[in-house]
Design a protein around this motif. Structure first.
Motif, PDB file in Angstrom:
ATOM      1  N   ASP A   1      27.770 -78.834 -30.672  1.00  0.00           N
ATOM      2  CA  ASP A   1      27.074 -78.293 -29.680  1.00  0.00           C
ATOM      3  C   ASP A   1      27.450 -76.825 -29.395  1.00  0.00           C
ATOM      4  O   ASP A   1      28.501 -76.496 -28.943  1.00  0.00           O
ATOM      5  N   LEU A   2      26.388 -75.740 -29.948  1.00  0.00           N
ATOM      6  CA  LEU A   2      27.234 -74.394 -29.763  1.00  0.00           C
ATOM      7  C   LEU A   2      26.169 -73.625 -28.967  1.00  0.00           C
ATOM      8  O   LEU A   2      26.258 -72.364 -28.711  1.00  0.00           O
ATOM      9  N   GLY A   3      25.535 -74.227 -28.195  1.00  0.00           N
ATOM     10  CA  GLY A   3      24.627 -73.668 -27.057  1.00  0.00           C
ATOM     11  C   GLY A   3      23.258 -73.223 -27.300  1.00  0.00           C
ATOM     12  O   GLY A   3      22.557 -72.517 -26.595  1.00  0.00           O
ATOM     13  N   PHE A   4      22.771 -73.352 -28.668  1.00  0.00           N
ATOM     14  CA  PHE A   4      21.661 -72.962 -29.207  1.00  0.00           C
ATOM     15  C   PHE A   4      21.314 -74.080 -30.459  1.00  0.00           C
ATOM     16  O   PHE A   4      22.097 -74.669 -30.958  1.00  0.00           O
ATOM     17  N   PRO A   5      19.943 -74.102 -30.572  1.00  0.00           N
ATOM     18  CA  PRO A   5      19.525 -75.178 -31.587  1.00  0.00           C
ATOM     19  C   PRO A   5      19.948 -74.695 -32.898  1.00  0.00           C
ATOM     20  O   PRO A   5      19.984 -73.412 -33.211  1.00  0.00           O
ATOM     21  N   GLY A   6      20.016 -75.732 -34.021  1.00  0.00           N
ATOM     22  CA  GLY A   6      20.379 -75.311 -35.143  1.00  0.00           C
ATOM     23  C   GLY A   6      20.588 -76.580 -36.107  1.00  0.00           C
ATOM     24  O   GLY A   6      20.819 -77.556 -35.552  1.00  0.00           O
ATOM     25  N   LEU A   7      20.835 -76.377 -37.387  1.00  0.00           N
ATOM     26  CA  LEU A   7      20.952 -77.324 -38.470  1.00  0.00           C
ATOM     27  C   LEU A   7      22.221 -77.015 -39.246  1.00  0.00           C
ATOM     28  O   LEU A   7      22.232 -75.923 -39.521  1.00  0.00           O
ATOM     29  N   TRP A   8      22.615 -77.830 -39.626  1.00  0.00           N
ATOM     30  CA  TRP A   8      23.823 -77.741 -40.945  1.00  0.00           C
ATOM     31  C   TRP A   8      23.644 -78.661 -42.020  1.00  0.00           C
ATOM     32  O   TRP A   8      23.264 -79.717 -41.913  1.00  0.00           O
TER      33      TRP A   8
END
Length: 128
Positions: free
Chosen positions: A42-49
């Protein structure tokens, strides 16, 4: 006393690409290109790896894009990420069927350029 080690680059760890639509990007990178998702903190913003093999990952960042999405230049002359692939022809057909036309490399190599849903360029190179 131990000898000092010279600094050196060991390889690529990850590439980050800015995206606007998580769902569209998940379809493009996960379903169409077939990349395998990996756990993302959880980096505080949406995303995908996504796993690129050999410890390398692709990070999709759901943050405001500082660049225009319509680049107006050929894919090979724009900043891009390049992926080695197997079955380039079949992958290009899958992309075309999904509404993502590719542009063949002008070099004559078995390679092509395609834009993701946000206009980021991805080069696909047939692994030799």
């Amino acid at each position: 006393m131990t000898a000092a080690r010279s600094p050196s680059v060991l390889g690529l760890d990850h590439v980050s690409v800015v995206i606007a639509d998580l769902e569209a990007s998940a379809r493009f990178y996960g379903e169409i290109l077939g990349l395998r998702p990996v756990e993302r903190p959880d980096l505080g913003f949406p995303g995908l790896w996504y796993d690129l093999g050999s410890g390398q990952t692709l990070h999709l960042l759901g943050v405001p894009n500082p660049d225009a999405t319509e680049r107006g230049v050929r894919g090979g002359r724009d900043r891009h990420l390049a992926l080695r692939v197997r079955g380039l022809e079949a992958l290009l057909q899958r992309l075309e069927n999904a509404g993502h036309p590719a542009e063949r490399s002008q070099s004559g190599r078995p390679a092509a350029f395609v834009r993701d849903p946000d206009g980021n360029t991805v080069e696909l190179i047939e692994a030799g």
